[in-house]
Design an enzyme around this catalytic site. Structure first.
Site, PDB file in Angstrom:
ATOM      1  N   THR A 149       0.841  -1.208   0.000  1.00 22.58           N
ATOM      2  CA  THR A 149       0.000   0.000   0.000  1.00 22.58           C
ATOM      3  C   THR A 149       0.868   1.247   0.000  1.00 22.58           C
ATOM      4  O   THR A 149       1.901   1.274   0.664  1.00 22.58           O
ATOM      5  CB  THR A 149      -0.865   0.030   1.283  1.00 22.58           C
ATOM      6  N   VAL A 178     -12.210  -4.812   3.732  1.00 23.13           N
ATOM      7  CA  VAL A 178     -11.530  -3.530   3.886  1.00 23.13           C
ATOM      8  C   VAL A 178     -10.404  -3.714   4.903  1.00 23.13           C
ATOM      9  O   VAL A 178     -10.611  -4.335   5.950  1.00 23.13           O
ATOM     10  CB  VAL A 178     -12.529  -2.448   4.365  1.00 23.13           C
ATOM     11  N   ASP A 180      -6.670  -1.834   6.731  1.00 21.89           N
ATOM     12  CA  ASP A 180      -6.376  -0.689   7.599  1.00 21.89           C
ATOM     13  C   ASP A 180      -6.315   0.636   6.840  1.00 21.89           C
ATOM     14  O   ASP A 180      -6.466   1.702   7.447  1.00 21.89           O
ATOM     15  CB  ASP A 180      -5.011  -0.898   8.273  1.00 21.89           C
ATOM     16  N   THR A 200       1.727   0.031   6.225  1.00 15.66           N
ATOM     17  CA  THR A 200       1.454  -0.942   5.176  1.00 15.66           C
ATOM     18  C   THR A 200       1.730  -2.323   5.764  1.00 15.66           C
ATOM     19  O   THR A 200       2.548  -2.461   6.665  1.00 15.66           O
ATOM     20  CB  THR A 200       2.305  -0.664   3.902  1.00 15.66           C
ATOM     21  N   GLY A 203      -3.512  -5.615   6.926  1.00 14.46           N
ATOM     22  CA  GLY A 203      -4.462  -4.687   7.526  1.00 14.46           C
ATOM     23  C   GLY A 203      -5.135  -5.234   8.767  1.00 14.46           C
ATOM     24  O   GLY A 203      -5.340  -4.515   9.750  1.00 14.46           O
TER      25      GLY A 203
HETATM   26  N1  ASP Z   1      -2.506  -2.731   4.404  1.00 18.13           N
HETATM   27  C1  ASP Z   1      -3.161  -3.145   3.186  1.00 18.13           C
HETATM   28  C2  ASP Z   1      -4.409  -3.882   3.495  1.00 18.13           C
HETATM   29  O1  ASP Z   1      -4.437  -4.684   4.404  1.00 18.13           O
HETATM   30  C3  ASP Z   1      -2.310  -4.008   2.348  1.00 18.13           C
HETATM   31  C4  ASP Z   1      -0.993  -3.436   1.966  1.00 18.13           C
HETATM   32  O2  ASP Z   1      -0.351  -2.740   2.736  1.00 18.13           O
HETATM   33  O3  ASP Z   1      -0.597  -3.695   0.827  1.00 18.13           O
HETATM   34  O4  ASP Z   1      -5.382  -3.698   2.779  1.00 18.13           O
END
Ligand code: ASP
Length: 317
Positions: A149, A178, A180, A200, A203
């Site tokens: 992310t 959904v 974080d 990131t 989540g």
């Molecule tokens: N944190 C993001 C999620 O869980 C995934 C990511 O960091 O790529 O949606």
């Protein structure tokens, strides 16, 4: 002082654009939105915006969040389909008095009403990744365990701190899932009196520690961004291992209201991009020591070239 910090190498071009804007006195809100849009628009980043990888039903559902650290205004969208720039919609929502967090069809209706660009976000390349992954998983469809992310924290010359995120979430996630990234305090947090943080990783686990809020809280108590990031990641990592049977990936960056920055991770392979007054846009690679302390060093030319080569290589199905 001004500056901007972001998760991952993929933010570099966006950071460069934001850095110029900040230098010329533009606002933190405009700079961070521009920087995140650059990542959303680039088709070869498969975890954010256009070209993002789809859910298990082969639909790209996007999440984004935005916070203004002067006013505490927050806007976020979850599981939105077919809009080019989720971060801009989240920022717009932060201007509303209520209804600041919208998901699914409601978010799409709002974005359409406000005239945001509609775009088919599923690319042929993302479809190829989906087919490949499906073939590899002969029995159960499990979400992808990597993470990517884009999250950013930005400080402008007038002292405003903003934080924002954008993501297609976990590859092969359930429809409607959904993470974080659009959840204030977990994926992002900004307080202009202190600084901001963004995360990131998995989540589901990042949310359990309200990790971005926790970092800003620790900085408010006097910890440096580096110490605050390490403490938040290491405490959460330990608790998850003790109480939850294991910890997912947790990676964070933070910048305080003076432009000092820090990072932490519980995995190998985390990188971040940063620019500030007196520091040209740069990519750092993070190393986690055995004791949980994180250090970082500049990515060399070879690493940067290899990064782009891998991102743009044909998908072998
Ligand atoms: N944190 C993001 C999620 O869980 C995934 C990511 O960091 O790529 O949606």
């Amino acid at each position: 002082m001004y500056g901007i910090i972001a998760t991952w190498r993929m933010a570099k071009e966006g950071i460069e654009a934001a850095d110029k804007m900040l230098k010329e006195g533009d606002t933190s809100g405009n700079a961070i939105e521009t920087a995140i849009k650059a990542v959303e628009d680039f088709p070869y980043y498969k975890s954010v915006g256009y070209g993002g990888l789809p859910n298990e039903e082969q639909v790209v559902e996007l999440d984004a969040g935005y916070m203004d650290g002067d006013t505490m205004a927050v806007g976020a969208i979850g599981a939105i389909k077919d809009f080019a720039n989720p971060v801009s919609i989240a920022r717009k929502l932060s201007e509303e008095k209520v209804n600041n967090v919208l998901v699914g069809v409601g978010a799409e209706k709002y974005a359409r009403e406000k005239g945001f660009e509609e775009k088919e976000m599923l690319t042929d390349r993302a479809k190829a990744f989906y087919r490949k992954r499906k073939k590899e998983m002969d029995q159960e469809l499990k979400p992808y365990d990597g993470h990517d992310t884009v999250g950013m924290v930005c400080l402008d010359k007038s002292g405003t701190v903003t934080a924002a995120t954008s993501t297609s979430g976990l590859f092969m996630k359930r429809s409607g899932r959904v993470g974080d990234s659009p959840v204030v305090g977990s994926g992002f947090y900004a307080d202009s009196e202190v600084g901001g943080a963004t995360a990131t990783g998995l989540g589901e686990d990042l949310m359990k520690g309200c990790i971005s809020y926790e970092i800003v809280r620790l900085m408010g108590e006097g910890l440096s961004p580096q110490d605050a990031c390490e403490k938040a990641v290491n405490d959460l990592d330990r608790k998850l291992k003790e109480k939850h049977g294991g910890a997912g990936d947790l990676s964070v960056v933070a910048m305080d209201c003076k432009g000092n920055f820090g990072c932490a991770t519980n995995i190998g392979g985390f990188s971040f991009s940063v620019a500030a007054e007196g520091l040209e846009p740069i990519v750092y690679l993070v190393t986690r020591e055995e004791d949980g302390h994180c250090t970082f060093k500049e990515a060399d030319k070879e690493w940067l070239e290899e990064y782009m080569r891998v991102r743009m290589a044909p998908v072998e199905e």
